[in-house]
Design an enzyme around this catalytic site. Structure first.
Site, PDB file in Angstrom:
ATOM      1  N   LYS A   1       0.846  -1.204   0.000  1.00 34.44           N
ATOM      2  CA  LYS A   1       0.000   0.000   0.000  1.00 34.44           C
ATOM      3  C   LYS A   1       0.867   1.234   0.000  1.00 34.44           C
ATOM      4  O   LYS A   1       2.060   1.209   0.333  1.00 34.44           O
ATOM      5  CB  LYS A   1      -0.953   0.017   1.195  1.00 34.44           C
ATOM      6  CG  LYS A   1      -0.279  -0.043   2.574  1.00 34.44           C
ATOM      7  CD  LYS A   1       0.236   1.267   3.121  1.00 34.44           C
ATOM      8  CE  LYS A   1       0.784   1.132   4.535  1.00 34.44           C
ATOM      9  NZ  LYS A   1       1.528   2.340   4.986  1.00 34.44           N
TER      10      LYS A   1
ATOM     11  N   GLY B   1       9.756  -0.094   4.962  1.00 35.20           N
ATOM     12  CA  GLY B   1       9.578   0.867   3.882  1.00 35.20           C
ATOM     13  C   GLY B   1       8.293   1.671   3.963  1.00 35.20           C
ATOM     14  O   GLY B   1       8.114   2.621   3.215  1.00 35.20           O
ATOM     15  N   GLY B   2       7.376   1.271   4.860  1.00 37.48           N
ATOM     16  CA  GLY B   2       6.095   1.964   4.935  1.00 37.48           C
ATOM     17  C   GLY B   2       5.088   1.480   3.909  1.00 37.48           C
ATOM     18  O   GLY B   2       4.060   2.121   3.688  1.00 37.48           O
TER      19      GLY B   2
ATOM     20  N   GLY C   1       3.600  -1.542   4.161  1.00 33.95           N
ATOM     21  CA  GLY C   1       2.639  -2.430   4.806  1.00 33.95           C
ATOM     22  C   GLY C   1       2.853  -3.902   4.541  1.00 33.95           C
ATOM     23  O   GLY C   1       1.916  -4.692   4.703  1.00 33.95           O
ATOM     24  N   GLY C   2       4.065  -4.304   4.165  1.00 32.90           N
ATOM     25  CA  GLY C   2       4.297  -5.687   3.783  1.00 32.90           C
ATOM     26  C   GLY C   2       3.918  -6.697   4.847  1.00 32.90           C
ATOM     27  O   GLY C   2       3.174  -7.646   4.583  1.00 32.90           O
ATOM     28  N   GLY C   3       4.419  -6.518   6.058  1.00 35.67           N
ATOM     29  CA  GLY C   3       4.115  -7.461   7.137  1.00 35.67           C
ATOM     30  C   GLY C   3       2.640  -7.491   7.477  1.00 35.67           C
ATOM     31  O   GLY C   3       2.062  -8.560   7.725  1.00 35.67           O
TER      32      GLY C   3
ATOM     33  N   ASP D   1      -2.363  -1.416  10.595  1.00 35.11           N
ATOM     34  CA  ASP D   1      -2.564  -1.424   9.144  1.00 35.11           C
ATOM     35  C   ASP D   1      -3.216  -2.708   8.632  1.00 35.11           C
ATOM     36  O   ASP D   1      -3.580  -2.785   7.459  1.00 35.11           O
ATOM     37  CB  ASP D   1      -1.217  -1.252   8.418  1.00 35.11           C
ATOM     38  CG  ASP D   1      -0.697   0.175   8.482  1.00 35.11           C
ATOM     39  OD1 ASP D   1      -1.435   1.051   8.955  1.00 35.11           O
ATOM     40  OD2 ASP D   1       0.450   0.400   8.065  1.00 35.11           O
TER      41      ASP D   1
END
Length: 289
Positions: free
Chosen positions: A18, A105-106, A108-110, A144
């Site tokens: 995202k 990185g911001g 939202g991967g996790g 998130d």
């Protein structure tokens, strides 16, 4: 193919990244958490999750996992174990997290990995939880996670959990990952962080007057790599930071314009073109399953 099982019993599912198209902090709550306003934009780029059912009830991570993250701390594993406990499921699962989105990185991967595990195992285990219940579980894992569970672009408030679906124009993004990971608590504690932005409305975003990210000046000062990435991106458009991470992006109206913009960037920047999507690729994969 995503959502389809292979001969070894694995099925593969998208966990989209995202962007935060803006991010303001409007105050601080009594519990220490900050009140935010942001717009979440889902992308066609992200991680990939492999799932395989187990009959012994165990939840196990297969493969390498994220460097330095123990299995018990892995958000994808925690999501599966939480769902199993809450829904009283007898089955277990093997989980592979195929990482394409860098940590910190911001993007939202996790959180997206966790959401994909919740949504898909709810289906595969026949746990029977509805979207609202899954979103509430997701919030226990991270602020998130709910937006990825719901799978729609959203205007968000609170800590990011109060979501209102929003229709966004088609757009393509040049996305840069500087590879810097600054712990979010350190950013929230920074004395230079602006915490008192005026409360805005969706209409302000639609009019184009809502811009900026409260963390950008803090990260520019703390991290030379972020400053360099934003400076390079500023040569091809309006450079922005996503989330509380180091990831940066520029928005374009067409894929060709985005590709042209990326071609002008220094080769050493980790830049890619990603499309904004109207809804999560995970929802499409579930429909095809």
């Amino acid at each position: 193919m995503s959502g389809l099982a292979d001969d070894a019993g694995w099925s593969w599912w998208p966990a989209p990244a995202k962007l935060n198209l803006f991010l303001h902090i409007t105050g601080r709550r009594a519990d220490g958490y900050h009140e935010l306003q942001t717009v979440f934009r889902l992308l066609d780029w992200g991680d990939r999750i492999g799932l395989r059912l187990r009959e012994d009830g165990q939840v196990r991570r297969q493969g390498e996992g994220l460097a330095g993250v123990a299995e018990a701390d892995d958000l994808a594993v925690r999501a599966a174990r939480l769902l199993k406990e809450v829904a009283n499921v007898a089955q277990g699962a093997d989980i592979i997290v195929e990482k394409h989105v860098s940590a910190g990185g911001g993007f939202g991967g996790g959180s997206s990995d966790a959401a994909t595990v919740l949504v898909v195992l709810n289906r595969l285990w026949r746990a029977g939880l509805g979207e609202n219940a899954l979103a509430e579980l997701g919030l226990r894992l991270g602020a998130d996670v709910p937006v990825f569970v719901r799978g729609r672009n959203a205007w968000a408030e609170g800590v990011g959990e109060r979501l209102q679906p929003i229709v966004l124009e088609p757009a393509w993004y040049v996305v840069v990952e500087p590879g810097v990971h600054v712990p979010t608590p350190a950013l929230f504690a920074d004395p230079d962080l602006t915490r008192d932005s005026p409360v805005a409305k969706i209409e302000d975003f639609a009019s184009g007057t809502l811009v900026g990210n409260a963390f950008e000046p803090v990260l520019r000062r703390r991290e030379p790599a972020v400053e360099a990435a934003l400076a390079a991106l500023s040569d091809i458009g309006t450079a922005r930071l996503t989330g509380s991470g180091s990831g940066c992006f520029v928005e374009f109206a067409s894929q060709s314009a985005a590709e042209q913009g990326r071609s002008k960037l220094p080769k050493e920047l980790r830049a890619r073109v990603a499309a904004g999507v109207a809804r999560s690729p995970l929802l499409d994969a579930l429909e095809q399953h």
